[in-house]
Write an enzyme that holds these catalytic residues in place. Sequence first.
Site, short mmCIF file in Angstrom:
data_model
loop_
_atom_site.label_atom_id
_atom_site.label_comp_id
_atom_site.label_asym_id
_atom_site.label_seq_id
_atom_site.Cartn_x
_atom_site.Cartn_y
_atom_site.Cartn_z
N GLY A 157 6.41 -6.57 -0.62
CA GLY A 157 5.54 -6.49 0.45
C GLY A 157 6.74 -7.06 1.52
O GLY A 157 7.74 -6.97 1.55
N GLY A 158 5.81 -7.70 2.51
CA GLY A 158 6.62 -7.93 3.68
C GLY A 158 7.11 -9.38 3.49
O GLY A 158 6.82 -10.29 2.76
N CYS B 107 10.40 1.05 2.54
CA CYS B 107 11.06 -0.38 2.92
C CYS B 107 12.64 -0.03 3.03
O CYS B 107 13.43 -0.35 3.78
CB CYS B 107 10.96 -1.15 1.63
SG CYS B 107 11.39 -0.36 0.01
N GLU C 93 10.61 -8.37 -3.67
CA GLU C 93 11.45 -7.10 -3.05
C GLU C 93 10.53 -7.01 -1.78
O GLU C 93 9.35 -6.73 -1.47
CB GLU C 93 10.69 -5.85 -3.99
CG GLU C 93 11.47 -5.69 -4.98
CD GLU C 93 12.80 -5.37 -5.21
OE1 GLU C 93 13.04 -4.85 -4.15
OE2 GLU C 93 13.53 -5.60 -6.21
N LEU C 94 11.26 -7.04 -0.61
CA LEU C 94 10.85 -7.29 0.77
C LEU C 94 11.27 -5.97 1.63
O LEU C 94 11.63 -5.01 1.27
CB LEU C 94 11.13 -8.81 1.37
CG LEU C 94 10.90 -9.83 -0.01
CD1 LEU C 94 11.18 -11.25 0.98
CD2 LEU C 94 9.56 -9.75 -0.02
N LYS D 197 -2.61 -7.48 -8.21
CA LYS D 197 -3.21 -7.70 -7.08
C LYS D 197 -2.81 -6.55 -6.18
O LYS D 197 -2.03 -6.71 -5.41
CB LYS D 197 -3.18 -9.12 -6.42
CG LYS D 197 -3.37 -9.22 -4.82
CD LYS D 197 -4.97 -8.82 -4.44
CE LYS D 197 -4.79 -8.96 -3.00
NZ LYS D 197 -4.35 -7.64 -2.18
N GLU E 74 11.92 -5.28 11.54
CA GLU E 74 11.38 -3.97 10.67
C GLU E 74 9.92 -3.45 11.34
O GLU E 74 8.86 -4.12 11.56
CB GLU E 74 11.09 -4.41 9.35
CG GLU E 74 10.45 -3.28 8.25
CD GLU E 74 10.13 -3.71 7.21
OE1 GLU E 74 9.25 -4.62 6.83
OE2 GLU E 74 10.45 -3.05 6.27
N TRP F 213 0.70 -1.13 0.03
CA TRP F 213 -0.03 -0.12 0.09
C TRP F 213 0.76 1.47 0.01
O TRP F 213 0.28 2.32 -0.33
CB TRP F 213 -0.91 0.00 1.07
CG TRP F 213 -0.58 -0.42 2.32
CD1 TRP F 213 -0.39 -1.84 2.85
CD2 TRP F 213 0.65 0.29 3.31
NE1 TRP F 213 0.17 -1.88 4.10
CE2 TRP F 213 0.89 -0.47 4.35
CE3 TRP F 213 1.00 1.51 3.41
CZ2 TRP F 213 1.58 -0.16 5.56
CZ3 TRP F 213 1.83 1.94 4.43
CH2 TRP F 213 2.25 1.18 5.54
N ASN F 214 2.05 1.13 0.39
CA ASN F 214 2.92 2.60 0.20
C ASN F 214 3.51 2.75 -1.14
O ASN F 214 3.59 1.85 -1.89
CB ASN F 214 4.25 2.26 1.36
CG ASN F 214 4.99 1.24 1.17
OD1 ASN F 214 4.50 0.16 0.49
ND2 ASN F 214 6.38 1.40 0.92
#
Length: 505
Positions: free
Chosen positions: A241-242, A297, A263-264, A189, A399, A165-166
């Site tokens: 995402g996470g 991130c 990409e975490l 998505k 994090e 969402w960021n």
Amino acid sequence: MSETTHAPVTSRDAFAPDAPYGLRIGADEVATDARFPAIDPSTGATWTEVPQADAGHVEQAVQAARRAFASWRRTSPAQRQEALWRMADAVEADPARWACLLATENGRPIREATVADVPTCAAILRYFSGLARDLRGDQIPVERPDSLVYTTREPLGVIAALIPWNSPIITLANKLGPALAAGNTVVVKPSEYASPSVLEFARLVQDILPPGVLNVVTGFGPEVGAALVSHPDVAKITFTGGSATARQIMSAAGRVLTPAIMELGGKGAMVVCADADLDAAVADALTGIFMANGEVCVAASRLLVHEDVHDEFAERFTRVARRIVVGDALDPATQFGPLVSAAQRDRVLGCVERAVAEGARPLVGGAALALPAPLDGGFYLAPTLLQDAAGRTSGSREEVFGPVAVLERFRDEDDAIARANAGPYGLAAGVWTRDLARAHRVARALEAGIVWVNTWFDLPVGAPMGGVGDSGFGRELSAETLREYSAPKVVNVDLSTERPDLWGQ
Ligand code: NAD
């Protein structure tokens, strides 16, 4: 009690869609029976509704993308270049509308959305528009003189893009740019907390891309996301995402043998040496942790400061942090907006409380903020700095994904490097020094995908973006990204006029 001042409440001019949103499947906007509210984090009020897809919609979207792939893969590089360029033009046509939507959607201060999200999204699309003309194979020198061996780069098929969402439209451009340039089609998505911007983007480009090249299914991760990543017709997953979600996705993707780009998260360590330009280092640390409300991130969430300048750094940082204007994301005077949701604010607060219980000390912030109406339902948290000199609390390792930096004190270069490399993440790190040799020495030693020297947050389009360790794998934003979205095909041609008679013909 926080000394943070609050922005004056201005009249709100929140974003309103032209028509209710539907899922983007092929040429259509598809209405769903179920819908869920999009909440404006500045007020806590519902501002629109989002269609809630089910597994059947995911199936339709994947099949629409498969059908579109048959012709999109055959488009010329020039056609794909033009489509991406026109998409960038379309995004840039009304930046004020976009900034208003982004601020309403996830609480990003409108002053940042205006100068960061819209231009960056367009710049990424333009970069991959150019690269669409340069996706080339090789001619392979081989031993046999009568062979011509070369490779072509082939698109993979349907790409499943799952985004957080960021910075939703920047992350979207990171996926769409290379995927479309290489000739793939996409099912996106979006996050359940930032779906309207992606649906709006699909509306914006519907006359630019042929039907089915871009599809969007909105809904919740465990249902819609899970159905998409386990679909056997998905050729590759690209996820931002996470790390915990990434593990679930990898395990679902493993069952259908689908490869992924990940990409975490991160725990960015900024190393400030005794000889650093302290004014500039403090300014970059403030930007590094409080830009985009700290929901970034690559946030500078660990500030490792040499013991000789530690106290002065802390004093300068907290003096400014106390004056940060927290308020309505739609107010141009706001420097720092609400967190994206009540759940996220409570999660961040929980991280702060745990770190404090383990021995960290709040130097500024550390608590939720109550703002006057109409912002009294918003999800506000004071910009926070915790001191954890020894770096032993969970605040220094996990994090937080919020506006919380942890300040540590180091003795010497080896101590700083050992601390910076201690955690599981390896996305971004940085060093602040005037000593050229030290800058390169520390940059070499830091285990991260991106190392900044005397700067933070600069992510130029063209420089590979990605992490090591729990921060993921694969690289975005660069020429090598195109290779992630294509595969080599070897063509081996026999040029000989005669061949040996092995079979007695
Ligand atoms: P998240 O992992 O909760 O969700 C990301 C996406 O995955 C959402 O669309 C969500 O709906 C979907 N999802 C959730 N569960 C799923 C499942 N079981 N199967 C399939 N999809 C599922 O992340 P978030 O809270 O939206 O974003 C914050 C995280 O993103 C942070 O960890 C942050 O560091 C990371 N992030 C990384 C980068 C980067 O470039 N490295 C950029 C931005 C954010």
